[in-house]
Design a protein around this motif. Structure first.
Motif, PDB file in Angstrom:
ATOM      1  N   ALA A  98     -16.409  -3.785  -4.974  1.00 34.26           N
ATOM      2  CA  ALA A  98     -16.190  -3.845  -3.526  1.00 34.26           C
ATOM      3  C   ALA A  98     -16.975  -2.744  -2.821  1.00 34.26           C
ATOM      4  N   TRP A  99     -17.042  -1.566  -3.433  1.00 35.08           N
ATOM      5  CA  TRP A  99     -17.815  -0.471  -2.849  1.00 35.08           C
ATOM      6  C   TRP A  99     -19.304  -0.829  -2.801  1.00 35.08           C
ATOM      7  N   VAL A 100     -19.832  -1.316  -3.907  1.00 38.86           N
ATOM      8  CA  VAL A 100     -21.249  -1.679  -3.966  1.00 38.86           C
ATOM      9  C   VAL A 100     -21.568  -2.760  -2.933  1.00 38.86           C
ATOM     10  N   GLU A 101     -20.633  -3.668  -2.747  1.00 39.01           N
ATOM     11  CA  GLU A 101     -20.858  -4.786  -1.818  1.00 39.01           C
ATOM     12  C   GLU A 101     -20.567  -4.428  -0.368  1.00 39.01           C
ATOM     13  N   GLY A 102     -20.186  -3.189  -0.109  1.00 37.74           N
ATOM     14  CA  GLY A 102     -20.003  -2.720   1.252  1.00 37.74           C
ATOM     15  C   GLY A 102     -18.640  -2.985   1.849  1.00 37.74           C
ATOM     16  N   ASP A 103     -17.676  -3.384   1.026  1.00 38.65           N
ATOM     17  CA  ASP A 103     -16.319  -3.654   1.516  1.00 38.65           C
ATOM     18  C   ASP A 103     -15.418  -2.496   1.118  1.00 38.65           C
ATOM     19  N   LEU A 104     -15.548  -1.392   1.844  1.00 38.40           N
ATOM     20  CA  LEU A 104     -14.807  -0.191   1.482  1.00 38.40           C
ATOM     21  C   LEU A 104     -13.297  -0.357   1.658  1.00 38.40           C
ATOM     22  N   PRO A 105     -12.812  -1.039   2.680  1.00 37.45           N
ATOM     23  CA  PRO A 105     -11.359  -1.237   2.776  1.00 37.45           C
ATOM     24  C   PRO A 105     -10.778  -1.923   1.547  1.00 37.45           C
ATOM     25  N   ARG A 106     -11.484  -2.927   1.027  1.00 37.83           N
ATOM     26  CA  ARG A 106     -10.993  -3.590  -0.186  1.00 37.83           C
ATOM     27  C   ARG A 106     -11.057  -2.645  -1.390  1.00 37.83           C
ATOM     28  N   SER A 107     -12.117  -1.880  -1.491  1.00 33.58           N
ATOM     29  CA  SER A 107     -12.237  -0.934  -2.601  1.00 33.58           C
ATOM     30  C   SER A 107     -11.065   0.037  -2.594  1.00 33.58           C
ATOM     31  N   ILE A 108     -10.687   0.512  -1.425  1.00 37.91           N
ATOM     32  CA  ILE A 108      -9.556   1.443  -1.316  1.00 37.91           C
ATOM     33  C   ILE A 108      -8.253   0.756  -1.702  1.00 37.91           C
ATOM     34  N   ARG A 109      -8.044  -0.470  -1.222  1.00 35.71           N
ATOM     35  CA  ARG A 109      -6.798  -1.193  -1.546  1.00 35.71           C
ATOM     36  C   ARG A 109      -6.665  -1.420  -3.042  1.00 35.71           C
ATOM     37  N   VAL A 110      -7.738  -1.878  -3.673  1.00 34.03           N
ATOM     38  CA  VAL A 110      -7.702  -2.130  -5.115  1.00 34.03           C
ATOM     39  C   VAL A 110      -7.487  -0.826  -5.872  1.00 34.03           C
ATOM     40  N   SER A 111      -8.170   0.228  -5.438  1.00 38.26           N
ATOM     41  CA  SER A 111      -8.050   1.524  -6.113  1.00 38.26           C
ATOM     42  C   SER A 111      -6.624   2.044  -6.055  1.00 38.26           C
ATOM     43  N   GLU A 112      -6.010   1.963  -4.892  1.00 41.26           N
ATOM     44  CA  GLU A 112      -4.648   2.493  -4.772  1.00 41.26           C
ATOM     45  C   GLU A 112      -3.658   1.644  -5.577  1.00 41.26           C
ATOM     46  N   GLU A 113      -3.850   0.350  -5.598  1.00 40.57           N
ATOM     47  CA  GLU A 113      -2.991  -0.493  -6.432  1.00 40.57           C
ATOM     48  C   GLU A 113      -3.183  -0.160  -7.904  1.00 40.57           C
ATOM     49  N   LEU A 114      -4.410   0.048  -8.308  1.00 43.75           N
ATOM     50  CA  LEU A 114      -4.701   0.422  -9.692  1.00 43.75           C
ATOM     51  C   LEU A 114      -3.973   1.711 -10.061  1.00 43.75           C
ATOM     52  N   LEU A 115      -4.038   2.700  -9.174  1.00 37.51           N
ATOM     53  CA  LEU A 115      -3.425   3.994  -9.471  1.00 37.51           C
ATOM     54  C   LEU A 115      -1.902   3.919  -9.530  1.00 37.51           C
ATOM     55  N   ASP A 116      -1.308   2.954  -8.825  1.00 39.71           N
ATOM     56  CA  ASP A 116       0.133   2.751  -8.926  1.00 39.71           C
ATOM     57  C   ASP A 116       0.534   2.367 -10.339  1.00 39.71           C
ATOM     58  N   HIS A 117      -0.327   1.628 -11.019  1.00 36.34           N
ATOM     59  CA  HIS A 117      -0.022   1.140 -12.377  1.00 36.34           C
ATOM     60  C   HIS A 117      -0.656   2.003 -13.470  1.00 36.34           C
ATOM     61  N   TYR A 118      -1.780   2.622 -13.147  1.00 34.73           N
ATOM     62  CA  TYR A 118      -2.519   3.392 -14.164  1.00 34.73           C
ATOM     63  C   TYR A 118      -2.887   4.763 -13.577  1.00 34.73           C
ATOM     64  N   PRO A 119      -1.936   5.648 -13.459  1.00 31.36           N
ATOM     65  CA  PRO A 119      -2.189   6.936 -12.795  1.00 31.36           C
ATOM     66  C   PRO A 119      -3.085   7.885 -13.576  1.00 31.36           C
ATOM     67  N   ARG A 120      -3.451   7.519 -14.818  1.00 31.04           N
ATOM     68  CA  ARG A 120      -4.389   8.356 -15.558  1.00 31.04           C
ATOM     69  C   ARG A 120      -5.836   7.899 -15.361  1.00 31.04           C
ATOM     70  N   GLU A 121      -6.054   6.970 -14.479  1.00 26.38           N
ATOM     71  CA  GLU A 121      -7.405   6.500 -14.153  1.00 26.38           C
ATOM     72  C   GLU A 121      -8.020   7.467 -13.141  1.00 26.38           C
ATOM     73  N   LEU A 122      -8.514   8.585 -13.663  1.00 24.11           N
ATOM     74  CA  LEU A 122      -8.889   9.701 -12.807  1.00 24.11           C
ATOM     75  C   LEU A 122     -10.219   9.509 -12.099  1.00 24.11           C
ATOM     76  N   ALA A 123     -11.134   8.758 -12.664  1.00 23.92           N
ATOM     77  CA  ALA A 123     -12.416   8.539 -11.994  1.00 23.92           C
ATOM     78  C   ALA A 123     -12.215   7.751 -10.706  1.00 23.92           C
ATOM     79  N   ILE A 124     -11.384   6.721 -10.762  1.00 23.04           N
ATOM     80  CA  ILE A 124     -11.106   5.945  -9.561  1.00 23.04           C
ATOM     81  C   ILE A 124     -10.305   6.765  -8.560  1.00 23.04           C
ATOM     82  N   ALA A 125      -9.402   7.607  -9.038  1.00 22.69           N
ATOM     83  CA  ALA A 125      -8.657   8.474  -8.123  1.00 22.69           C
ATOM     84  C   ALA A 125      -9.606   9.382  -7.343  1.00 22.69           C
ATOM     85  N   LYS A 126     -10.557   9.968  -8.041  1.00 24.36           N
ATOM     86  CA  LYS A 126     -11.525  10.853  -7.380  1.00 24.36           C
ATOM     87  C   LYS A 126     -12.368  10.075  -6.379  1.00 24.36           C
TER      88      LYS A 126
END
Length: 458
Positions: A98-126
């Motif tokens: 989503a970031w590469v394709e220019g849809d930053l709002p979607r990238s943020i939504r997916v990232s935050e959902e990911l972190l809810d389930h996988y909080p050790r995913e530190l690269a996406i958190a950063k």
């Protein structure tokens, strides 16, 4: 199935691929050289969705107009392999895609959902914190930090992420606690150093800032160019506030400009420091000339409003004709950019850019008028409080130069009330009071400056 350094499953062909992923994440979090190892791992293991997604993400962090083009081959391989990947890995691919394709709002939504389930995913958190930062969303940065904090409490980088998010949210005491916790775990934690420098700057604690940065600067080794130059940029800001401008040009030449001259963050750090030095009366010589040669390549580069504003100002100060072409390009981009970013470009960045270029060319009236439109919403362009402080200083200079002394007095006294140790404000405030016909107030400012031992008064 293989496991990474945080005991997360990785779909990869070999332990060497996982080692490349681990090396990337640890270098990325620590701001050390070595993050490019993930691209080697991705090329060696083209069917590893995670390695290729991270390699695409690294391309995007180059902050260049052609970054999506460079990221695309890695992203295509990641997507092709996603069917065999874990849910976490697929979500990483989705967020980066989503970031590469220019849809930053979607990238943020997916990232935050990911972190809810996988909080050790530190690269996406950063990366997600970075996106919030670039949109001026400090609470979003803090929300991301809290999602990962408990699962990674033993890591210094976790507390560095929390510290900077707190500082940008004006939670200074919490920011200081988190930064010091990070440094207690690992003395070489430059992002925590950076967060604590922000705290000191915001409080106006120039003495504490100077002592702290002097103490930890020996750890600024093997850092990537952004972190190395940005740490020294903060040191330079402390010296400006303390009246030590005689040392800063050597800092500029050795530690701020010349590390990676083609990189966005190195360029804006150089623009910001040269401008700040000129605004306190320092002759920077011909340093704008060389910087302008690199900025001229950014005419159509509009990765973010925050970056473009500084590229344009630098072109203006360098006297480059490309400044006009860049301003025209910014106007076009403001009309055609994605809807989610259009308000920031049209209503904040564009008037600010017109004001900044006017100031760079000595047109104070236009600078005051156009910058004045943008100032109340400046947070929307991204950047930190400290970085956006440049635009506030440009505005103050324009107010004084156009004899808007009432507004200048108000701004200067507000700054003095919150950060009285900032030495450059005293001669400006004394000058304003004398111009306003208030010699008693001017004398009191001079007396306060003398009491603080400020150069020119003591």
């Amino acid at each position: 199935m293989l496991l990474d350094w945080r005991d997360q499953e990785v779909t990869a062909s070999s332990a060497a691929t996982v080692a490349g992923i681990d090396g990337f994440i640890q270098s990325f979090l620590a701001y050390e050289n070595g993050a490019a190892v993930v691209q080697e791992a991705a090329n060696a293991d083209p069917d590893c969705a995670l390695a290729n997604a991270y390699a695409a993400m690294l391309c995007m962090f180059m902050e260049r107009a052609d970054a999506p083009l460079k990221a695309r081959p890695y992203l295509d391989r990641a997507k092709a392999s996603a069917g065999l990947a874990t849910e976490r890995e697929r979500m990483v691919v989705d967020a980066v895609g989503a970031w590469v394709e220019g849809d930053l709002p979607r990238s943020i939504r997916v990232s935050e959902e990911l972190l809810d389930h996988y909080p050790r995913e530190l690269a996406i958190a950063k990366a997600c914190q970075y996106h919030h930062f670039n949109r001026g969303d400090a609470p979003g940065m803090l929300r991301v930090a809290h999602k990962i904090e408990r699962a990674n409490v033993e890591l210094p980088w976790t507390h560095g992420l929390v510290a900077f998010a707190c500082e940008q949210s004006h939670l200074l005491d919490e920011a200081e606690r988190s930064a010091r916790l990070a440094i207690d775990i690992r003395r070489k934690e430059p992002w925590a150093h950076h967060a604590l420098a922000h705290v000191f700057l915001t409080r106006g604690q120039t003495g504490q800032a100077h002592a702290f940065l002097e103490d930890v600067k020996d750890t600024w080794t093997n850092l990537n160019s952004f972190m190395f130059t940005h740490a020294w940029w903060h040191f330079a800001l402390v010296l400006i506030d303390r009246g030590g401008t005689d040392r800063i040009l050597s800092f500029y030449d050795q530690n701020i400009w010349g590390v990676w001259k083609s990189y966005s963050q190195d360029q804006i750090g150089a623009v910001s420091l040269l401008a700040r030095l000129e605004l306190v009366g320092v002759d920077v010589g011909d340093r704008w000339v060389e910087l302008g040669e690199y900025l001229a390549r950014r005419v159509d580069d509009h990765v973010s409003p925050f970056l473009s504003m500084q590229y344009l100002y630098g072109l203006g100060r360098a006297g480059r004709s490309e400044a006009d072409a860049m301003l025209a390009s910014i106007r076009r981009h403001a009309r055609t950019c994605p809807a989610w970013t259009r308000p920031a470009w049209q209503e904040v960045a564009l008037p600010a850019c017109e004001g900044l270029l006017a100031h760079a060319r000595g047109d104070g009236e236009t600078a005051v008028r156009r910058l004045g439109e943008a100032m109340p919403r400046l947070q929307e362009i991204g950047g930190s409080h400290a970085q956006r402080g440049l635009f506030e200083q440009v505005m103050l200079d324009a107010l004084i130069r156009t004899d808007r002394l009432v507004a200048a007095q108000q701004l200067l006294e507000q700054v003095r009330g919150s950060t009285p140790d900032r030495q450059p404000l005293y001669p400006k405030l004394e000058h304003v009071y004398r111009r306003l016909g208030l010699p008693e107030q001017a004398a009191r400012v001079a007396a306060a400056a003398k009491q603080r031992g400020i150069k020119g008064y003591a």
